[in-house]
Enzyme design. Structure first.
Site, mmCIF file in Angstrom:
data_model
loop_
_atom_site.group_PDB
_atom_site.id
_atom_site.type_symbol
_atom_site.label_atom_id
_atom_site.label_comp_id
_atom_site.label_asym_id
_atom_site.label_seq_id
_atom_site.Cartn_x
_atom_site.Cartn_y
_atom_site.Cartn_z
ATOM 1 N N ASP A 49 47.142 28.911 47.948
ATOM 2 C CA ASP A 49 47.309 29.852 46.838
ATOM 3 C C ASP A 49 48.456 30.825 47.111
ATOM 4 O O ASP A 49 48.378 31.993 46.775
ATOM 5 C CB ASP A 49 46.000 30.616 46.606
ATOM 6 N N CYS B 73 31.664 16.087 33.580
ATOM 7 C CA CYS B 73 31.333 17.207 32.690
ATOM 8 C C CYS B 73 30.637 16.710 31.423
ATOM 9 O O CYS B 73 29.857 17.447 30.815
ATOM 10 C CB CYS B 73 32.596 17.981 32.308
ATOM 11 N N CYS C 299 29.170 18.689 28.048
ATOM 12 C CA CYS C 299 28.861 20.090 28.355
ATOM 13 C C CYS C 299 30.048 20.999 28.036
ATOM 14 O O CYS C 299 31.187 20.690 28.373
ATOM 15 C CB CYS C 299 28.490 20.230 29.833
ATOM 16 N N CYS D 274 32.666 32.179 28.159
ATOM 17 C CA CYS D 274 33.823 33.019 28.474
ATOM 18 C C CYS D 274 33.869 34.236 27.556
ATOM 19 O O CYS D 274 33.973 34.097 26.328
ATOM 20 C CB CYS D 274 35.121 32.221 28.334
ATOM 21 N N CYS E 52 42.159 35.913 30.264
ATOM 22 C CA CYS E 52 41.188 35.733 31.347
ATOM 23 C C CYS E 52 40.940 37.049 32.084
ATOM 24 O O CYS E 52 41.880 37.750 32.464
ATOM 25 C CB CYS E 52 41.713 34.672 32.313
ATOM 26 N N CYS F 219 36.254 37.511 37.616
ATOM 27 C CA CYS F 219 35.144 37.137 36.737
ATOM 28 C C CYS F 219 34.648 35.759 37.165
ATOM 29 O O CYS F 219 35.454 34.852 37.403
ATOM 30 C CB CYS F 219 35.612 37.099 35.282
ATOM 31 N N CYS G 110 32.348 31.586 34.074
ATOM 32 C CA CYS G 110 32.444 30.151 33.797
ATOM 33 C C CYS G 110 31.899 29.324 34.953
ATOM 34 O O CYS G 110 31.485 28.169 34.758
ATOM 35 C CB CYS G 110 33.884 29.755 33.478
ATOM 36 N N CYS H 74 27.937 27.055 35.085
ATOM 37 C CA CYS H 74 28.156 25.618 35.297
ATOM 38 C C CYS H 74 26.970 24.980 36.002
ATOM 39 O O CYS H 74 26.588 25.397 37.099
ATOM 40 C CB CYS H 74 29.424 25.414 36.127
#
Length: 351
Positions: free
Chosen positions: A135, A189, A192, A199, A215, A242, A245, A249
């Protein structure tokens, strides 16, 4: 190699090739739409993100690594930790820091351990050119991880793994030796849409498409100026990042606790009152966030974020209105224009 990786705290490693040309069109369209917001570095490097051999000349393979980060104190019962975190949203005067940021700065942990893994490989094999990332450079991390069998891209754009959900960090080692690529895995997924539906700011505008400008993680961490007025009430009590999401899941009932103590929650950042954190001087902020990813946003942005959360708490009516207002009034004459603006907004929110 998997054994060496696990000894260093990694959960899994994989191998990806360097031909990411099929991802270039999507990256270009995302940048052209301006979805990267203030993250100018995303556009500055352009398609280098999708061209590992241009970023590091000579690269022919990428070793990807995954490291779980849930703290040791996380309840073992499936789904319990998610319910506990979602419950924090119902306590407006409590500050919420994203789970990944409650321990030590993952950049430092991952980078150091990726370097150790590289040295171990070199000692057992032969000298090779390599460079580690986590990152921290123009790297398509989730794309490389998906191609190397670490998981699949969820509709929230994050990587999902059947055995570990999405609560993990990713890192890469660019190498100049050809390695056999890992097999990718199929997506799971289905129909779903829980991450899209939950969000708060509707930042996931379509499956696999995120407008970062909306976001909350972007707004509270990457964005340096005033937070758009229409989005402030939607931030709630989230002051750094945050997790919504991910919390909703279904796959995260399988999220794993970290093998390292580095990501254990540090005192003062979990379950803390907004007024307590808002009272920190810059010196206290720097002391409490030493070695933490939070420090990078600086004291000004920290106060801005908390002021928004305090305004939302006042609007919600927590029963602690007097203390919230007193704390805000104490910062009304702050030297920063941004802090003063958000303090005034917060005070007006409780009227």
């Amino acid at each position: 190699m998997q054994t060496w990786a696990r000894e260093l705290g990694f959960s899994q490693i994989g191998i990806a090739g360097v031909d990411l040309s099929s991802a270039e069109a999507g990256l270009s369209a995302w940048l052209a739409a301006g979805f990267h917001g203030d993250m100018n570095y995303m556009a500055a490097h352009g398609l280098k993100r999708a061209r590992p051999a241009e970023l590091v000349p000579g690269t022919v393979s990428v070793i990807t690594a995954r490291m779980d980060y849930l703290p040791a104190s996380t309840p073992a019962e499936p789904g319990e930790w998610q319910a506990r975190e979602l419950a924090r949203l119902q306590r407006p005067d409590e500050a919420i820091v994203s789970v990944y940021a409650r321990g030590r700065d993952y950049h430092k942990i991952m980078r150091a351990r990726l370097q150790k893994l590289s040295e171990r490989i070199e000692a057992e094999a032969s000298a090779f050119g390599h460079r580690v990332f986590t990152d921290s450079a123009p790297v398509l991390e989730a794309e490389l991880a998906a191609r190397s069998g670490q998981g699949w891209r969820g509709k929230h754009t994050l990587l999902l793994n059947r055995e570990a959900g999405s609560m993990f960090f990713l890192g890469e080692i660019y190498v100049d030796i050809a390695l056999p690529p890992s097999d990718p895995v199929s997506g799971h997924c289905g129909s779903c849409s829980a991450c899209i539906d939950i969000c708060p700011t509707r930042a996931i505008i379509a499956p696999h498409k995120l407008d970062a400008r909306r976001c909350i993680s972007y707004l509270t961490i990457e964005h340096a100026g005033p937070i758009p007025l229409e989005l402030r009430p939607l931030i709630g009590n989230r002051i750094y990042g945050c997790d919504d999401c991910q919390l909703i899941c279904p796959w995260n009932k399988f999220a794993q606790r970290s093998a390292l103590p580095d990501f254990d929650e540090r005192q003062g950042l979990t379950g803390q009152q907004l007024t307590t954190l808002f009272a920190w001087t810059e010196e206290e902020f720097l002391r409490h966030t030493e070695g933490s990813a939070i420090r990078r946003i600086g004291h000004e942005r920290w106060l801005r974020n908390i002021a928004v959360a305090m305004g939302n708490a006042l609007h919600a009516g927590t029963g602690d209105d007097a203390n919230l207002r007193a704390a805000l009034l104490a910062r009304r004459d702050h030297a920063s224009d941004v802090v003063r603006e958000h303090v005034e907004w917060a005070l007006s929110s409780g009227v």
